[in-house]
Design a protein around this motif. Structure first.
Motif, PDB file in Angstrom:
ATOM      1  N   VAL A  94       0.843  -1.206   0.000  1.00 43.26           N
ATOM      2  CA  VAL A  94       0.000   0.000   0.000  1.00 43.26           C
ATOM      3  C   VAL A  94       0.869   1.243   0.000  1.00 43.26           C
ATOM      4  CG1 VAL A  94      -1.646   1.326   1.383  1.00 43.26           C
ATOM      5  CG2 VAL A  94      -1.994  -1.117   1.036  1.00 43.26           C
ATOM      6  N   LYS A  95       1.950   1.215   0.793  1.00 39.65           N
ATOM      7  CA  LYS A  95       2.864   2.360   0.833  1.00 39.65           C
ATOM      8  C   LYS A  95       3.486   2.586  -0.543  1.00 39.65           C
ATOM      9  CE  LYS A  95       6.953   4.199   3.086  1.00 39.65           C
ATOM     10  NZ  LYS A  95       8.056   3.937   4.009  1.00 39.65           N
ATOM     11  N   GLY A  96       3.888   1.495  -1.190  1.00 42.28           N
ATOM     12  CA  GLY A  96       4.441   1.610  -2.537  1.00 42.28           C
ATOM     13  C   GLY A  96       3.437   2.186  -3.521  1.00 42.28           C
ATOM     14  N   MET A  97       2.185   1.735  -3.418  1.00 43.62           N
ATOM     15  CA  MET A  97       1.141   2.265  -4.300  1.00 43.62           C
ATOM     16  C   MET A  97       0.933   3.753  -4.040  1.00 43.62           C
ATOM     17  SD  MET A  97      -1.648  -0.828  -4.168  1.00 43.62           S
ATOM     18  CE  MET A  97      -2.936   0.179  -4.818  1.00 43.62           C
ATOM     19  N   TYR A  98       0.923   4.120  -2.774  1.00 43.63           N
ATOM     20  CA  TYR A  98       0.741   5.538  -2.441  1.00 43.63           C
ATOM     21  C   TYR A  98       1.890   6.367  -3.000  1.00 43.63           C
ATOM     22  CZ  TYR A  98       0.739   9.873   0.122  1.00 43.63           C
ATOM     23  OH  TYR A  98       0.777  11.194   0.442  1.00 43.63           O
ATOM     24  N   GLU A  99       3.114   5.881  -2.810  1.00 46.14           N
ATOM     25  CA  GLU A  99       4.270   6.634  -3.297  1.00 46.14           C
ATOM     26  C   GLU A  99       4.242   6.751  -4.810  1.00 46.14           C
ATOM     27  OE1 GLU A  99       7.571   4.557  -1.597  1.00 46.14           O
ATOM     28  OE2 GLU A  99       7.349   5.553   0.346  1.00 46.14           O
ATOM     29  N   GLU A 100       3.828   5.680  -5.475  1.00 49.74           N
ATOM     30  CA  GLU A 100       3.805   5.694  -6.944  1.00 49.74           C
ATOM     31  C   GLU A 100       2.667   6.562  -7.479  1.00 49.74           C
ATOM     32  OE1 GLU A 100       3.251   2.586 -10.681  1.00 49.74           O
ATOM     33  OE2 GLU A 100       3.649   1.810  -8.675  1.00 49.74           O
ATOM     34  N   TYR A 101       1.447   6.280  -7.006  1.00 49.26           N
ATOM     35  CA  TYR A 101       0.288   6.970  -7.565  1.00 49.26           C
ATOM     36  C   TYR A 101      -0.006   8.282  -6.851  1.00 49.26           C
ATOM     37  CZ  TYR A 101      -0.372   2.470  -9.786  1.00 49.26           C
ATOM     38  OH  TYR A 101      -0.192   1.339 -10.505  1.00 49.26           O
ATOM     39  N   GLY A 102       0.236   8.325  -5.556  1.00 49.91           N
ATOM     40  CA  GLY A 102      -0.034   9.546  -4.794  1.00 49.91           C
ATOM     41  C   GLY A 102       0.882  10.673  -5.206  1.00 49.91           C
ATOM     42  N   SER A 103       2.168  10.378  -5.357  1.00 51.04           N
ATOM     43  CA  SER A 103       3.102  11.435  -5.759  1.00 51.04           C
ATOM     44  C   SER A 103       2.806  11.902  -7.175  1.00 51.04           C
ATOM     45  CB  SER A 103       4.549  10.957  -5.636  1.00 51.04           C
ATOM     46  OG  SER A 103       4.788   9.867  -6.510  1.00 51.04           O
ATOM     47  N   ALA A 104       2.383  10.990  -8.037  1.00 51.78           N
ATOM     48  CA  ALA A 104       2.023  11.387  -9.402  1.00 51.78           C
ATOM     49  C   ALA A 104       0.805  12.301  -9.378  1.00 51.78           C
ATOM     50  CB  ALA A 104       1.748  10.153 -10.256  1.00 51.78           C
ATOM     51  N   ALA A 105      -0.159  11.992  -8.511  1.00 50.61           N
ATOM     52  CA  ALA A 105      -1.349  12.839  -8.405  1.00 50.61           C
ATOM     53  C   ALA A 105      -0.980  14.222  -7.888  1.00 50.61           C
ATOM     54  CB  ALA A 105      -2.383  12.177  -7.488  1.00 50.61           C
ATOM     55  N   VAL A 106      -0.070  14.267  -6.928  1.00 49.38           N
ATOM     56  CA  VAL A 106       0.365  15.558  -6.386  1.00 49.38           C
ATOM     57  C   VAL A 106       1.079  16.370  -7.461  1.00 49.38           C
ATOM     58  CG1 VAL A 106       1.950  16.650  -4.747  1.00 49.38           C
ATOM     59  CG2 VAL A 106       0.472  14.790  -3.991  1.00 49.38           C
ATOM     60  N   GLU A 107       1.932  15.714  -8.243  1.00 47.47           N
ATOM     61  CA  GLU A 107       2.639  16.408  -9.322  1.00 47.47           C
ATOM     62  C   GLU A 107       1.656  16.950 -10.360  1.00 47.47           C
ATOM     63  OE1 GLU A 107       5.616  13.841 -10.940  1.00 47.47           O
ATOM     64  OE2 GLU A 107       6.682  13.686  -9.036  1.00 47.47           O
ATOM     65  N   GLN A 108       0.654  16.129 -10.699  1.00 48.18           N
ATOM     66  CA  GLN A 108      -0.344  16.576 -11.671  1.00 48.18           C
ATOM     67  C   GLN A 108      -1.138  17.756 -11.119  1.00 48.18           C
ATOM     68  OE1 GLN A 108      -2.650  13.092 -12.551  1.00 48.18           O
ATOM     69  NE2 GLN A 108      -1.184  12.308 -14.035  1.00 48.18           N
TER      70      GLN A 108
END
Length: 111
Positions: free
Chosen positions: A46-60
């Motif tokens: 879950v942490k990996g998913m958050y780092e992968e998708y969450g950071s991308a969402a923040v960048e977008q």
């Protein structure tokens, strides 16, 4: 972003609970140690998913916000330029009318 993180945590908790209740080991109920290690593994995923998708969402979101700020700046600049141009034209028109009125009054026939 907080809602997304809460949703991921809730999903992880539900998955751990489901695995603990439905996955017997060798015909026996799962051991607490196994549940703990599976929970740690799931938390890592879950942490990996958050780092992968969450950071991308923040960048977008940052990019979209930057674009919106640039567009707002451009619109404001255009509005200010237009207001200045309108004020300048209005001022010049007012001066022309004042000068014209002055000379019309100066050379007007008096009764």
């Amino acid at each position: 972003m907080k809602k997304f993180l809460r949703l991921l945590c809730l999903a992880a908790i539900l998955c751990v609970g489901y695995l603990a209740l439905t996955q017997p080991r060798d015909g026996q109920a799962p051991a607490i140690e196994n549940i703990g290690s599976e929970a740690e593994e799931l938390a890592g995923q879950v942490k990996g998913m958050y780092e992968e998708y969450g950071s991308a969402a923040v960048e977008q979101a940052d990019e979209a916000l930057g674009d919106a700020v640039e567009q707002a700046d451009q619109v404001i600049e255009e509005a200010v330029d237009s207001a200045v141009e309108g004020a300048k034209e209005g001022f010049l028109q007012s001066i022309k009318e004042s000068v014209s009125s002055f000379f019309d009054g100066l050379f007007a026939e008096t009764d």
